[in-house]
Design a protein around this motif. Structure first.
Motif, mmCIF file in Angstrom:
data_model
loop_
_atom_site.group_PDB
_atom_site.id
_atom_site.type_symbol
_atom_site.label_atom_id
_atom_site.label_comp_id
_atom_site.label_asym_id
_atom_site.label_seq_id
_atom_site.Cartn_x
_atom_site.Cartn_y
_atom_site.Cartn_z
ATOM 1 N N GLN A 114 0.803 -0.960 -0.275
ATOM 2 C CA GLN A 114 -0.109 -0.280 -0.200
ATOM 3 C C GLN A 114 0.969 1.116 -0.265
ATOM 4 O O GLN A 114 0.837 2.403 -0.805
ATOM 5 C CB GLN A 114 -1.037 0.013 1.367
ATOM 6 C CG GLN A 114 -1.985 -1.494 0.949
ATOM 7 C CD GLN A 114 -2.567 -1.452 2.024
ATOM 8 O OE1 GLN A 114 -2.453 -0.836 2.950
ATOM 9 N NE2 GLN A 114 -4.096 -2.132 2.399
ATOM 10 N N GLU A 115 1.854 1.300 1.028
ATOM 11 C CA GLU A 115 2.772 2.055 1.347
ATOM 12 C C GLU A 115 3.744 2.820 0.011
ATOM 13 O O GLU A 115 3.125 3.592 -0.757
ATOM 14 C CB GLU A 115 3.702 2.397 1.982
ATOM 15 C CG GLU A 115 4.369 4.065 2.701
ATOM 16 C CD GLU A 115 5.285 3.181 3.327
ATOM 17 O OE1 GLU A 115 6.225 3.691 4.056
ATOM 18 O OE2 GLU A 115 5.122 2.974 4.540
ATOM 19 N N LEU A 116 4.896 1.689 -1.077
ATOM 20 C CA LEU A 116 4.880 1.505 -2.294
ATOM 21 C C LEU A 116 4.132 1.691 -3.169
ATOM 22 O O LEU A 116 4.478 1.958 -4.876
ATOM 23 C CB LEU A 116 6.111 0.679 -1.886
ATOM 24 C CG LEU A 116 6.886 0.743 -1.070
ATOM 25 C CD1 LEU A 116 7.726 -0.931 -0.623
ATOM 26 C CD2 LEU A 116 7.177 1.829 -0.628
ATOM 27 N N MET A 117 2.468 1.695 -3.134
ATOM 28 C CA MET A 117 1.813 1.878 -4.313
ATOM 29 C C MET A 117 2.769 0.560 -4.997
ATOM 30 O O MET A 117 2.600 0.959 -6.705
ATOM 31 C CB MET A 117 1.631 3.017 -4.997
ATOM 32 C CG MET A 117 0.961 3.997 -4.307
ATOM 33 S SD MET A 117 0.859 5.827 -5.678
ATOM 34 C CE MET A 117 -0.451 5.351 -6.014
ATOM 35 N N ALA A 118 2.565 -1.154 -4.564
ATOM 36 C CA ALA A 118 2.822 -1.115 -5.766
ATOM 37 C C ALA A 118 1.877 -2.303 -6.510
ATOM 38 O O ALA A 118 0.341 -1.925 -6.576
ATOM 39 C CB ALA A 118 3.175 -3.303 -4.980
ATOM 40 N N ASP A 119 2.153 -2.477 -7.810
ATOM 41 C CA ASP A 119 1.056 -2.728 -8.733
ATOM 42 C C ASP A 119 1.461 -4.575 -9.007
ATOM 43 O O ASP A 119 0.227 -4.493 -9.512
ATOM 44 C CB ASP A 119 1.857 -2.288 -10.429
ATOM 45 C CG ASP A 119 1.421 -0.850 -10.243
ATOM 46 O OD1 ASP A 119 -0.105 -0.546 -10.271
ATOM 47 O OD2 ASP A 119 2.455 -0.305 -10.521
#
Length: 153
Positions: A114-119
């Protein structure tokens, strides 16, 4: 002429920009990191390597310096990853970062994603026998349904 309305950002719709790989020092997690590095290279994505440092309740360690031990594991992983990256520098150009989160592996990977906006999330298959019954971190991530999850044996 129809006006195009931007409905907002959708993760993963035009290829991943951030690929998260969970690493814990196990053979399967290191294979997952290598697989994720290949994906990141081909997609020109950022590889986010994440180690989730376990949180041990006070007194559970019976005086053993668990925080120091898990810190050493993280340092060892960083050193191992840096050495691998240096060896491949001229061959593969992969942008990568190393992050440490605290918590249980599932919650830590969810927070990291969530924090790193992972795809996309890449993890190794569990090497613990009990996980076949209770459910592994990988299965829990898949059931969460928030990101494409790749499980590397």
């Amino acid at each position: 002429m129809t006006e195009h309305v931007n409905t907002g950002f959708e993760r993963g719709t035009d290829g991943p920009k951030v690929i998260l790989a969970g690493v814990d020092g196990s053979e399967s997690s290191l294979r997952a990191a290598a697989y994720a590095a290949g994906l990141a290279r081909r997609q020109n994505a950022l590889l986010a390597l994440v180690y989730v440092q376990p949180v041990v309740p006070a007194g559970a360690a019976l005086g053993a310096p668990v925080a120091d031990t898990t810190g050493e594991i993280a340092e060892g992983l960083v050193a191992e990853i840096r050495a691998s990256a240096e060896r491949l520098k001229g061959i593969y150009a992969v942008r990568w970062e190393f992050h440490t989160f605290r918590g249980d592996p599932y919650a830590g990977l969810v927070s990291a994603a969530q924090e790193l906006m992972a795809d996309a999330v890449v993890v190794g298959a569990s090497e613990q026998a009990g996980h076949r019954i209770v459910g592994s971190v990988a299965i829990r991530l898949v059931k969460a349904g928030r990101w494409p999850v790749t499980v590397v044996p």
